[in-house]
Structures are given as structure tokens and as C-alpha cells.
Write a protein that holds these residues in place. Structure first.
Motif, PDB file in Angstrom:
ATOM      1  N   GLN A  45       0.833  -1.210   0.000  1.00 16.39           N
ATOM      2  CA  GLN A  45       0.000   0.000   0.000  1.00 16.39           C
ATOM      3  C   GLN A  45       0.868   1.261   0.000  1.00 16.39           C
ATOM      4  O   GLN A  45       0.442   2.313  -0.465  1.00 16.39           O
ATOM      5  CB  GLN A  45      -0.922  -0.014   1.221  1.00 16.39           C
ATOM      6  CG  GLN A  45      -2.040   0.997   1.149  1.00 16.39           C
ATOM      7  CD  GLN A  45      -2.757   1.129   2.485  1.00 16.39           C
ATOM      8  OE1 GLN A  45      -2.428   0.445   3.454  1.00 16.39           O
ATOM      9  NE2 GLN A  45      -3.730   2.022   2.537  1.00 16.39           N
TER      10      GLN A  45
ATOM     11  N   ARG B  71      -2.785  -3.009  -1.453  1.00 18.79           N
ATOM     12  CA  ARG B  71      -3.280  -4.187  -0.718  1.00 18.79           C
ATOM     13  C   ARG B  71      -4.390  -4.902  -1.482  1.00 18.79           C
ATOM     14  O   ARG B  71      -4.471  -6.136  -1.468  1.00 18.79           O
ATOM     15  CB  ARG B  71      -3.787  -3.782   0.669  1.00 18.79           C
ATOM     16  CG  ARG B  71      -2.667  -3.451   1.634  1.00 18.79           C
ATOM     17  CD  ARG B  71      -3.211  -3.116   2.992  1.00 18.79           C
ATOM     18  NE  ARG B  71      -4.248  -2.088   2.904  1.00 18.79           N
ATOM     19  CZ  ARG B  71      -4.795  -1.494   3.956  1.00 18.79           C
ATOM     20  NH1 ARG B  71      -4.433  -1.829   5.175  1.00 18.79           N
ATOM     21  NH2 ARG B  71      -5.718  -0.570   3.799  1.00 18.79           N
TER      22      ARG B  71
ATOM     23  N   CYS C  73      -1.486   5.715   5.893  1.00 13.00           N
ATOM     24  CA  CYS C  73      -2.406   5.795   7.044  1.00 13.00           C
ATOM     25  C   CYS C  73      -1.789   6.460   8.279  1.00 13.00           C
ATOM     26  O   CYS C  73      -2.175   6.136   9.404  1.00 13.00           O
ATOM     27  CB  CYS C  73      -2.946   4.425   7.450  1.00 13.00           C
ATOM     28  SG  CYS C  73      -3.860   3.590   6.162  1.00 13.00           S
TER      29      CYS C  73
ATOM     30  N   GLU D 108      -4.679   8.633   9.583  1.00  8.19           N
ATOM     31  CA  GLU D 108      -6.016   8.052   9.732  1.00  8.19           C
ATOM     32  C   GLU D 108      -6.134   7.323  11.068  1.00  8.19           C
ATOM     33  O   GLU D 108      -5.263   6.513  11.379  1.00  8.19           O
ATOM     34  CB  GLU D 108      -6.296   7.058   8.600  1.00  8.19           C
ATOM     35  CG  GLU D 108      -6.825   7.678   7.332  1.00  8.19           C
ATOM     36  CD  GLU D 108      -5.773   8.485   6.579  1.00  8.19           C
ATOM     37  OE1 GLU D 108      -6.136   9.507   6.009  1.00  8.19           O
ATOM     38  OE2 GLU D 108      -4.608   8.097   6.585  1.00  8.19           O
TER      39      GLU D 108
ATOM     40  N   HIS E  99     -11.357   5.169  11.332  1.00  6.07           N
ATOM     41  CA  HIS E  99     -11.375   5.532   9.918  1.00  6.07           C
ATOM     42  C   HIS E  99     -10.858   4.375   9.067  1.00  6.07           C
ATOM     43  O   HIS E  99     -11.442   4.028   8.038  1.00  6.07           O
ATOM     44  CB  HIS E  99     -10.526   6.794   9.686  1.00  6.07           C
ATOM     45  CG  HIS E  99     -10.452   7.198   8.250  1.00  6.07           C
ATOM     46  ND1 HIS E  99     -11.285   8.133   7.690  1.00  6.07           N
ATOM     47  CD2 HIS E  99      -9.671   6.748   7.242  1.00  6.07           C
ATOM     48  CE1 HIS E  99     -11.008   8.254   6.403  1.00  6.07           C
ATOM     49  NE2 HIS E  99     -10.027   7.433   6.107  1.00  6.07           N
ATOM     50  N   CYS E 100      -9.760   3.797   9.501  1.00  6.82           N
ATOM     51  CA  CYS E 100      -9.169   2.684   8.750  1.00  6.82           C
ATOM     52  C   CYS E 100     -10.161   1.527   8.612  1.00  6.82           C
ATOM     53  O   CYS E 100     -10.208   0.859   7.586  1.00  6.82           O
ATOM     54  CB  CYS E 100      -7.902   2.172   9.429  1.00  6.82           C
ATOM     55  SG  CYS E 100      -6.451   3.171   9.075  1.00  6.82           S
TER      56      CYS E 100
ATOM     57  N   CYS F 188     -12.642   2.458   5.870  1.00 10.34           N
ATOM     58  CA  CYS F 188     -11.941   2.548   4.591  1.00 10.34           C
ATOM     59  C   CYS F 188     -11.658   1.152   4.067  1.00 10.34           C
ATOM     60  O   CYS F 188     -11.877   0.837   2.905  1.00 10.34           O
ATOM     61  CB  CYS F 188     -10.645   3.338   4.801  1.00 10.34           C
ATOM     62  SG  CYS F 188      -9.430   3.127   3.513  1.00 10.34           S
TER      63      CYS F 188
ATOM     64  N   ARG G 128     -12.798  -0.931   0.654  1.00 11.85           N
ATOM     65  CA  ARG G 128     -11.788  -1.365  -0.316  1.00 11.85           C
ATOM     66  C   ARG G 128     -11.915  -2.860  -0.610  1.00 11.85           C
ATOM     67  O   ARG G 128     -11.809  -3.288  -1.759  1.00 11.85           O
ATOM     68  CB  ARG G 128     -10.390  -1.094   0.242  1.00 11.85           C
ATOM     69  CG  ARG G 128      -9.990   0.368   0.170  1.00 11.85           C
ATOM     70  CD  ARG G 128      -8.795   0.627   1.063  1.00 11.85           C
ATOM     71  NE  ARG G 128      -8.314   1.998   0.917  1.00 11.85           N
ATOM     72  CZ  ARG G 128      -7.298   2.354   0.136  1.00 11.85           C
ATOM     73  NH1 ARG G 128      -6.651   1.454  -0.564  1.00 11.85           N
ATOM     74  NH2 ARG G 128      -6.932   3.604   0.063  1.00 11.85           N
TER      75      ARG G 128
HETATM   76 FE1  FES Z   1      -6.145   3.346   6.865  1.00 12.57          FE
HETATM   77 FE2  FES Z   1      -7.510   3.185   4.547  1.00 12.57          FE
HETATM   78  S1  FES Z   1      -7.167   4.924   5.784  1.00 12.57           S
HETATM   79  S2  FES Z   1      -6.803   1.584   5.759  1.00 12.57           S
END
Ligand code: FES
Ligand code: 5AD
Length: 385
Positions: free
Chosen positions: A286, A293, A325, A328, A332-333, A336, A340
Motif C-alpha cells: 500500500q 493491498r 495511514c 487516519e 477511519h481505517c 476505509c 476497499r
Molecule cells: Fe487506513 Fe484506509 S485509511 S486503511
């Protein structure tokens, strides 16, 4: 040798490729050939593990490290990084957060420290995690080389899995990437101890290292087979400016795309060769491409390790340049990532430990430990400084 034959042969059963065939796959450059390689690996992944992704919440516990690897941003000689080490209470808090958010597993990672105090802190964390999750949560440790007694102690305290990258299976290349007091032999012995102690054992390598050949990478995959590794965490090498190996090396778009390509080839070749092991889509992918990823998943990976470390610490845990990240937060992760993963047609196994299917296959078959590694000369001298 041709690509169709090799891919067909690989898909038939585990470990069905010769060293030369692995080299053939790892040397592919043509975009259409690479697409076929990734598709074949993805087909094996789908057949063996479904279109599902397991998660490990990654807790970066600290960046104090006794080692001085020539490529790594948290090497002890790097004075440009602020050092931190979390206490038991903070690690437990992050693990509890991950559990509440329905992560079935966490990975606790830090620089390599060997001390009684550290050993006890980890044991305390492990016992607490077992307690609040009723023993349900999977715990992987990634804390470097330790004495066998320490591995045994942590195993008893509740750790299920241990991740210790061999970095490269070539003792010669290993020597070139590390100071003289770092021992390939000790690292290898640690992997054997972990296996003996009943851990699910993970290892991995960096790909695209200076001086690394396709033969070296094929040998890495054969190393995983010989050790019967349960899970693989590997990623492309990314130069870090504050290291001897990376100084003065700009991470140009050309370098990024080359490193991404070799990283994805290794994931695909590992899936085609080893079938039912867990393979992580490393964060280093990533760092090289925003969708790195996801590309890893489509090349055969089935594990993602989202960072659940508090924001305040993330910027100090930079192993390589361009770590994603950093701004983030964990919540948030989480969102996100779900988007994805859904975007490539896969779903997340929330709340599941996601153990390695290979681990259970092996312990059921009770196959003996490999007597020796097929391609490593055991007569090689591992000199101490
Ligand atoms: Fe951390 Fe996407 S912002 S996984
Ligand atoms: N590029 C890519 N991966 C790296 N690691 C350390 N430094 C780098 C780098 N410059 C990896 C090593 C280590 C893991 C924690 O991070 O493989 O085992």
C-alpha cells in the motif's frame, strides 16, 4: 517450459513446481503474462479459502530495537526517529478496542527487545486478552528473536501465532544486509523452536532487495515449504532515507512500480506453490500504490493487517519511506478497509480468528519436522562479530 503448463501444474496440487518453474514465474515481465499469473493464483486462493479476507488488528507496540538491519528505519543507529514503547495498559486498551470492533485477531509487533521486563509485560497483555475475550481472540506476536524459554512462556500465556520474518533465505544475502553480529542461524533456530512449541508459525522475506536474484526468491518459497510455514507476511523492499541501504535512493515512480510488481509476483507464486497457507497483503504494498493491498488480494493474499495503533505513535513506526495511514485513526481505517475489500468483490471475516488452514492440515497429518533444509548448506560458518 511455458506459462500455461506451469500454471496448470501449480493449480493441481501443493508444492507441485520445480525451482526452475518458480524462477520462470518470478521472471515474468509481460503485463498479459503477469495478469495470467495473478488470476491463476487468485483461482487457487478462491478454491482453497473462498472470497474472504481475514483481519489482524496491528498494534505497533514500540520502535525501540536492539537490531541494526541495514534497510530498516527503526534500526538502533537511526537517531532521526523518536523512540516510544507502550506499557501493558495501552496495548491492552488497543486490543480491547479491536475486540469491540469485531476484529477476531490482533498482532502485537515491536522492535526487537530481549529483557525480563519486556517478557513480563507481554505475558501480562496476553493473559488479559485471553480474559476479556474468553480466549476467543487470536493473538499473533511479532517481537523478533527470543530465547526458547521466552517463546514457551508467551505460548502458555495465550499467544497462538508468531511471525518472524527470515528476511531472505539466502545466508549470503542475509550477511550483506545485516551487521556481523546478526545471525541467520539464530533466526532460523527461532523458527524451529516456535514450531516445536506448537505456534502457528509465520515467516516472510523482502523482495526486490539489491543483489537479490529470481533464484533467491524461488529459494525463499522453497524455504517456506521446507519449514512448512503456516502463514506468510512478505513485502517489497522500500528504501528508507535514514538507513545505509536506502540513503540517497529516491522512491521514484519507476522504483515504486518495479517493487510493487515484484511484491505481487511473490504473493502470486507463494499462493500457487503453497495453496492453503495464510498470506498477508503487506502494508508495504500500500505504501507503493494506493490500491496496493487490494492488488495483493487479487494476486492471492487472504489476510490484511489494519493498523489499530493510536495515531500519536504511528509516525514513529516507519520501517520504510511513504508509510500509509499516518493520519487516519483506527476507526477511519476500519471503514476505509471494508469499502476497499468490498470493492474487489471480497468480504471480511469479522469476528473470526482466521487460523491458517495449513496448520490444521499438518497437525492432523502429524507429519514429521523436516530433517534439513534442502537448499541451505548447513556447513556454512555463521561468524559472530
Ligand atoms: Fe487506513 Fe484506509 S485509511 S486503511
Ligand atoms: N522495506 C520493506 N520492508 C521493510 N522491513 C523493514 N525495513 C523495510 C524496508 N526498508 C520489514 C522487515 C521486517 C518487517 C517488520 O518490516 O521485513 O521484518
Amino acid at each position: 517450459m511455458n506459462l500455461s503448463n506451469i500454471l496448470n501444474k501449480a493449480q493441481m496440487k501443493r508444492c507441485n513446481l520445480s525451482r526452475d518453474e518458480l524462477i520462470y514465474l518470478l521472471a515474468l515481465e509481460d503485463q498479459a503474462d503477469l495478469a495470467r499469473l495473478h488470476e491463476a493464483a487468485y483461482a487457487v486462493k478462491t478454491k482453497r479459502l473462498g472470497r474472504q479476507v481475514s483481519l489482524r488488528g496491528l498494534i505497533e507496540m514500540g520502535n525501540i530495537c536492539a537490531k541494526d538491519c541495514l534497510y530498516c528505519g527503526i534500526r538502533r543507529s537511526n537517531k532521526n526517529t523518536e523512540r516510544y514503547h507502550l506499557g501493558a495498559a495501552e496495548v491492552i486498551r488497543m486490543a480491547e478496542w479491536a475486540y469491540r470492533e469485531n476484529y477476531g485477531s490482533v498482532v502485537i509487533q515491536s522492535g526487537e527487545i530481549e529483557s525480563d521486563e519486556h517478557t513480563e509485560i507481554i505475558a501480562k497483555v496476553l493473559k488479559k486478552i485471553a480474559e476479556f475475550s474468553n480466549g476467543e481472540m487470536g493473538v499473533t506476536l511479532s517481537l523478533g528473536e527470543q530465547e526458547k524459554e521466552v517463546f514457551a512462556y508467551w505460548r502458555q500465556a495465550g499467544a497462538h501465532r508468531y511471525l518472524l520474518r527470515i528476511e531472505t533465505s539466502s545466508p549470503e544475502l542475509y550477511r550483506r544486509l545485516h551487521p556481523a553480529d546478526h545471525s541467520f542461524k539464530r533466526r532460523y533456530e527461532c523458527l524451529q523452536y516456535l514450531r516445536e512449541l506448537g505456534y502457528q508459525v509465520g515467516s516472510g522475506v523482502m523482495s526486490g532487495l539489491p543483489g537479490q536474484s529470481h533464484g533467491d526468491l524461488a529459494d525463499d518459497l522453497i524455504f517456506f515449504r521446507d519449514l512448512d510455514i503456516d502463514m506468510i507476511g512478505m513485502g517489497p523492499y522500500i528504501p528508507h532515507p535514514d538507513t545505509p541501504l536506502g540513503a540517497g535512493l529516491a522512491v521514484t515512480p519507476e522504483l515504486s512500480s518495479r517493487q510493487l510488481a515484484v511484491g505481487l509476483k511473490m504473493v502470486a507464486a507463494a499462493r500457487l506453490y503453497l495453496h492453503n497457507v495464510n498470506i498477508a497483503a503487506a502494508t508495504a504494498l500500500q505504501a507503493l500504490a494506493d490500491n496496493g493491498r487490494e492488488l495483493g488480494l487479487l494476486a492471492g493474499a487472504n489476510v490484511i493487517m489494519p493498523n489499530v495503533t493510536d495515531l500519536a505513535y504511528r509516525k514513529n513506526y516507519q520501517l520504510y519511506a511513504g508509510k500509509p495511514c499516518l493520519e487516519e485513526n483506527a476507526a477511519h481505517c476500519r471503514g476505509c478497509l471494508a469499502a476497499r475489500v468490498a470493492g474487489v468483490g471480497e468480504s471480511i471475516l469479522w469476528g473470526e480468528r482466521g487460523d491458517s488452514p495449513r496448520f490444521f492440515e499438518r497437525i492432523t497429518a502429524e507429519s514429521p519436522l523436516p530433517a534439513a533444509l534442502s537448499h541451505i548448506d548447513s556447513t556454512i560458518e555463521y561468524r559472530k562479530a
